[in-house]
Design a protein around this motif. Structure first.
Motif, mmCIF file in Angstrom:
data_model
loop_
_atom_site.group_PDB
_atom_site.id
_atom_site.type_symbol
_atom_site.label_atom_id
_atom_site.label_comp_id
_atom_site.label_asym_id
_atom_site.label_seq_id
_atom_site.Cartn_x
_atom_site.Cartn_y
_atom_site.Cartn_z
ATOM 1 N N ASP A 8 0.818 -1.207 0.000
ATOM 2 C CA ASP A 8 0.000 0.000 0.000
ATOM 3 C C ASP A 8 0.858 1.265 0.000
ATOM 4 O O ASP A 8 2.000 1.268 0.482
ATOM 5 C CB ASP A 8 -0.907 0.034 1.228
ATOM 6 N N VAL A 9 0.293 2.324 -0.523
ATOM 7 C CA VAL A 9 0.921 3.637 -0.505
ATOM 8 C C VAL A 9 0.401 4.407 0.702
ATOM 9 O O VAL A 9 -0.814 4.495 0.909
ATOM 10 C CB VAL A 9 0.600 4.411 -1.794
ATOM 11 N N GLU A 10 1.295 4.914 1.501
ATOM 12 C CA GLU A 10 0.891 5.676 2.680
ATOM 13 C C GLU A 10 0.853 7.161 2.333
ATOM 14 O O GLU A 10 1.875 7.832 2.270
ATOM 15 C CB GLU A 10 1.858 5.412 3.830
ATOM 16 N N LEU A 11 -0.344 7.651 2.095
ATOM 17 C CA LEU A 11 -0.557 9.044 1.750
ATOM 18 C C LEU A 11 -1.586 9.631 2.708
ATOM 19 O O LEU A 11 -2.672 9.070 2.881
ATOM 20 C CB LEU A 11 -1.051 9.174 0.306
ATOM 21 N N GLN B 186 -1.775 16.499 2.917
ATOM 22 C CA GLN B 186 -0.322 16.596 2.920
ATOM 23 C C GLN B 186 0.235 16.712 1.498
ATOM 24 O O GLN B 186 -0.334 16.168 0.547
ATOM 25 C CB GLN B 186 0.290 15.371 3.595
ATOM 26 N N TYR B 187 1.346 17.430 1.397
ATOM 27 C CA TYR B 187 2.099 17.536 0.157
ATOM 28 C C TYR B 187 3.286 16.577 0.206
ATOM 29 O O TYR B 187 3.893 16.373 1.257
ATOM 30 C CB TYR B 187 2.620 18.961 -0.057
ATOM 31 N N TYR B 188 3.618 16.017 -0.953
ATOM 32 C CA TYR B 188 4.769 15.121 -1.070
ATOM 33 C C TYR B 188 5.550 15.504 -2.321
ATOM 34 O O TYR B 188 4.968 15.623 -3.412
ATOM 35 C CB TYR B 188 4.317 13.659 -1.182
ATOM 36 N N ASP C 188 5.164 15.905 -8.183
ATOM 37 C CA ASP C 188 4.840 16.313 -6.816
ATOM 38 C C ASP C 188 3.360 16.006 -6.564
ATOM 39 O O ASP C 188 2.523 16.123 -7.475
ATOM 40 C CB ASP C 188 5.092 17.811 -6.622
ATOM 41 N N ILE C 189 3.039 15.638 -5.347
ATOM 42 C CA ILE C 189 1.688 15.160 -5.042
ATOM 43 C C ILE C 189 1.072 15.954 -3.898
ATOM 44 O O ILE C 189 1.747 16.280 -2.923
ATOM 45 C CB ILE C 189 1.727 13.658 -4.666
ATOM 46 N N TYR C 190 -0.201 16.262 -4.049
ATOM 47 C CA TYR C 190 -1.005 16.744 -2.929
ATOM 48 C C TYR C 190 -2.172 15.774 -2.771
ATOM 49 O O TYR C 190 -2.832 15.403 -3.752
ATOM 50 C CB TYR C 190 -1.539 18.153 -3.171
ATOM 51 N N VAL C 191 -2.436 15.362 -1.551
ATOM 52 C CA VAL C 191 -3.524 14.430 -1.272
ATOM 53 C C VAL C 191 -4.721 15.221 -0.762
ATOM 54 O O VAL C 191 -4.632 15.908 0.265
ATOM 55 C CB VAL C 191 -3.103 13.370 -0.229
ATOM 56 N N GLY C 192 -5.826 15.149 -1.474
ATOM 57 C CA GLY C 192 -7.004 15.916 -1.108
ATOM 58 C C GLY C 192 -7.546 15.519 0.252
ATOM 59 O O GLY C 192 -7.515 14.345 0.633
#
Length: 315
Positions: free
Chosen positions: A29-32, A36-38, A267-271
């Motif tokens: 699994d991906v822990e997001l 949070q921004y990654y 780059d990722i932002y998780v809603g």
């Protein structure tokens, strides 16, 4: 032991060691964390998962068939992370229109159900069938009529194969995936089967890409209750399809959980998970509709590949 037998044994041992060292077994699994921004460098595992399931989505939209084999879809299907996939079922139905596949990947211990995006001219008719239908008869949960018809036309067949594979491989995860129209149908198909198949909810993950809105606020609430924490709804920076159908039309609303690719670097932002139709204003909805481009719909960390993007539509 003869020299020939010795070399054969050595070859088999080396092959086994290389295979074991190539990738870890089992779904990871991906822990997001919502809100949070990654950075791209912090998101490498997420990137690998996005690219892997985009390859399955590409295969479904390329109309891979059991008669031609998995690698018939071109560049996406010969990638090292999926080249040894085994097809279990493919379907190509004209009315109601639906295309997709079920595959097994033993290295990653996954059963994958992938739904095709819009790659047939008649699929455009399904895409535009936005008038909502009840998801549950008599309830206030309403969904896109074209997507629902496509799923309900094949869901019994899909259920039959998924149940058999779950029994054959009790430790395998079940992944539902798709791009664009296929993403909407993957979400609907996953929810349908979670409500039908015992034990599926604990084993399921949903990965969609460029998914349009599927239903109204009441449907989103139902989906979030059942699958929101098990869903990665990936959106590319300025993808216009994820903003359709517009929210003012029949109260269309996205479900959780959005994973927004903020740029081509990844780059990722998780809603932030919502409880109503409050889509996170810091995610893809922060992009003005007139600043969106269909090119972003065609670029999810470099996928689909060029040989897929230039493929001819069929009827």
């Amino acid at each position: 032991m003869s020299l020939k037998a010795y070399w054969m044994l050595a070859y088999m041992l080396c092959s086994l060691l290389l295979c074991v060292g190539q990738t870890a077994h089992g779904y990871q699994d991906v822990e997001l964390v919502p809100g949070q921004y990654y950075s791209a460098s912090e998101s490498q595992h997420a990137h690998k998962m996005i690219q892997r399931y985009m390859r399955y989505s590409t295969a479904a939209t390329s109309f891979v068939d059991t008669s031609t084999g998995w690698t018939a879809c071109g560049q996406a299907c010969v990638s090292p992370d999926v080249h040894d996939v085994m097809l279990n079922l493919t379907w190509h139905v004209d009315a109601p229109l639906s295309d997709g596949l079920i595959a097994v990947h033993h290295r990653s211990q996954e059963i994958v159900v992938s739904w095709a995006g819009t790659h047939r001219y008649r699929a455009l008719v399904a895409d535009m069938s936005v008038f909502p239908q009840p998801y549950i008869p008599g309830a206030s949960t309403h969904v896109h009529g074209g997507f629902l018809d496509a799923v309900r036309g094949v869901i019994d067949l899909v259920q039959h194969h998924v149940e058999h594979l779950m029994s054959d491989y009790p430790d395998y995860m079940v992944i539902f995936t798709g791009h664009s129209k296929g993403g909407a149908e993957a979400a609907l198909g996953a929810l349908d089967l979670v409500r039908r198949v015992d034990g599926l909810r604990d084993r399921v993950r949903v990965w969609t890409f460029g998914q349009p809105r599927v239903g109204n606020e009441q449907f989103a609430a139902l989906y979030n209750q059942q699958l929101g924490a098990r869903t990665y709804r990936v959106t590319s920076y300025a993808d216009p399809v994820v903003a359709m159908p517009p929210r003012f039309l029949f109260d269309y609303c996205h479900h959780n959980t959005e994973v927004w690719l903020m740029n081509r670097e990844g780059d990722i932002y998780v809603g932030r998970n919502n409880t109503g139709c409050n889509e996170d204003p810091h995610a893809s909805s922060s992009v003005d509709f007139y600043d969106r481009s269909i090119q972003w719909h065609k670029d999810y960390l470099g996928l689909p590949p060029l040989d897929h993007a230039t493929a001819m539509f069929s009827w």
